[in-house]
Design a protein around this motif. Structure first.
Motif, mmCIF file in Angstrom:
data_model
loop_
_atom_site.group_PDB
_atom_site.id
_atom_site.type_symbol
_atom_site.label_atom_id
_atom_site.label_comp_id
_atom_site.label_asym_id
_atom_site.label_seq_id
_atom_site.Cartn_x
_atom_site.Cartn_y
_atom_site.Cartn_z
ATOM 1 N N THR A 92 0.840 -1.191 0.000
ATOM 2 C CA THR A 92 0.000 0.000 0.000
ATOM 3 C C THR A 92 0.883 1.251 0.000
ATOM 4 N N LYS A 93 0.272 2.395 -0.342
ATOM 5 C CA LYS A 93 1.004 3.668 -0.332
ATOM 6 C C LYS A 93 1.485 3.994 1.084
ATOM 7 N N GLU B 58 2.265 1.870 3.438
ATOM 8 C CA GLU B 58 3.401 1.011 3.770
ATOM 9 C C GLU B 58 4.672 1.519 3.102
ATOM 10 N N THR B 59 4.566 1.919 1.842
ATOM 11 C CA THR B 59 5.728 2.428 1.103
ATOM 12 C C THR B 59 6.290 3.680 1.776
ATOM 13 N N ALA B 60 5.382 4.593 2.166
ATOM 14 C CA ALA B 60 5.813 5.836 2.813
ATOM 15 C C ALA B 60 6.472 5.555 4.150
ATOM 16 N N ALA B 61 5.909 4.604 4.908
ATOM 17 C CA ALA B 61 6.453 4.258 6.225
ATOM 18 C C ALA B 61 7.852 3.658 6.093
ATOM 19 N N LYS B 62 8.037 2.818 5.096
ATOM 20 C CA LYS B 62 9.339 2.186 4.902
ATOM 21 C C LYS B 62 10.400 3.205 4.495
ATOM 22 N N GLU B 63 9.995 4.193 3.714
ATOM 23 C CA GLU B 63 10.937 5.254 3.332
ATOM 24 C C GLU B 63 11.390 6.043 4.557
#
Length: 236
Positions: A186-187, A189-194
């Motif tokens: 999900t968007k 999840e991607t933002a959190a990982k960054e």
């Protein structure tokens, strides 16, 4: 004392309920609007309807003049048997029902049909007149049942079209839904990982786990799950 209630229902939160509300208030500006999001065809699980149903019955027993307005018959029920029974129950309690798109089955219309019986003459032709009256009553009831059956048919037709559409898509080689075993990112999840990669001490940052959790605005479970996935991807 008069009480007017407008009942509006949509099947999913993505649908717009304002059209139903607007249609009701244009004709009944003093109506108390009751809104509901519910998918099923029956009224059993409709919390707002069940509360309204209980309230109007209490008010009718207390002698209040009650009117319930629906944008269409399908908003009341999409199950023919249940809808017809509910209609008769409320009608027999003196509660008026109004269907803006199907005014021919409004309870006022039904009531006039019941009251327009041909008067008996006290002669031998009364048995014929009685038969005509029974026929007229049966005809009025049939119109109501047909309206609810049509609402039920619309649901069945929609399910049929959906089923046929899925079958057609599958025959054409299109993927329906998610592929089993595939992981979807999900968007969020991607933002959190960054954020984790940029700020965590375990990667390129200088912040502790607790600090990164606050920066990312995610739960501890999600944080440690994402961090583990990032480490695995990096080969650590």
């Amino acid at each position: 004392m008069k009480e007017e209630y407008g009942y509006c229902r949509i099947s999913t939160p993505k649908q717009n309920i304002s059209r139903q509300e607007r249609n009701i208030l244009e004709v009944y500006p003093a109506a108390h609007i009751v809104k509901e999001v519910y998918t099923g065809t029956k009224t059993t699980g409709r919390k707002e309807w069940n509360k309204l149903h209980k309230l109007v019955k209490q008010e009718a027993v207390a002698g209040k003049e009650i009117t319930i307005i629906f944008d269409s018959v399908s908003r009341m029920s999409r199950n023919a048997d249940e809808g017809f029974q509910l209609y008769e129950e409320l009608f027999n309690m003196g509660i008026s029902l109004v269907f803006l798109k199907e005014p021919h089955i409004n309870t006022d219309t039904y009531k006039k049909a019941l009251e327009s019986n041909i008067q008996m003459t006290g002669t031998n032709v009364d048995f014929i007149l009685e038969g005509i009256n029974k026929y007229l009553l049966s005809l009025a009831k049939e119109q109501i049942r047909i309206a609810f059956e049509q609402a039920e048919k619309e649901v069945l037709d929609l399910h049929q079209r959906t089923s046929e559409g899925i079958k057609t898509a599958k025959l054409n080689g299109k993927q329906i839904g998610r592929i089993k075993g595939n992981k979807y990112t999900t968007k969020k999840e991607t933002a959190a990982k960054e954020i984790i990669l940029k700020n965590s001490k375990d990667f390129n940052g200088t912040n502790t786990d607790s600090e990164v959790i606050k920066i990312a605005g995610i739960s501890r479970n999600s944080y440690y799950k994402y961090k583990a996935e990032l480490k695995a991807a990096a080969g650590n």
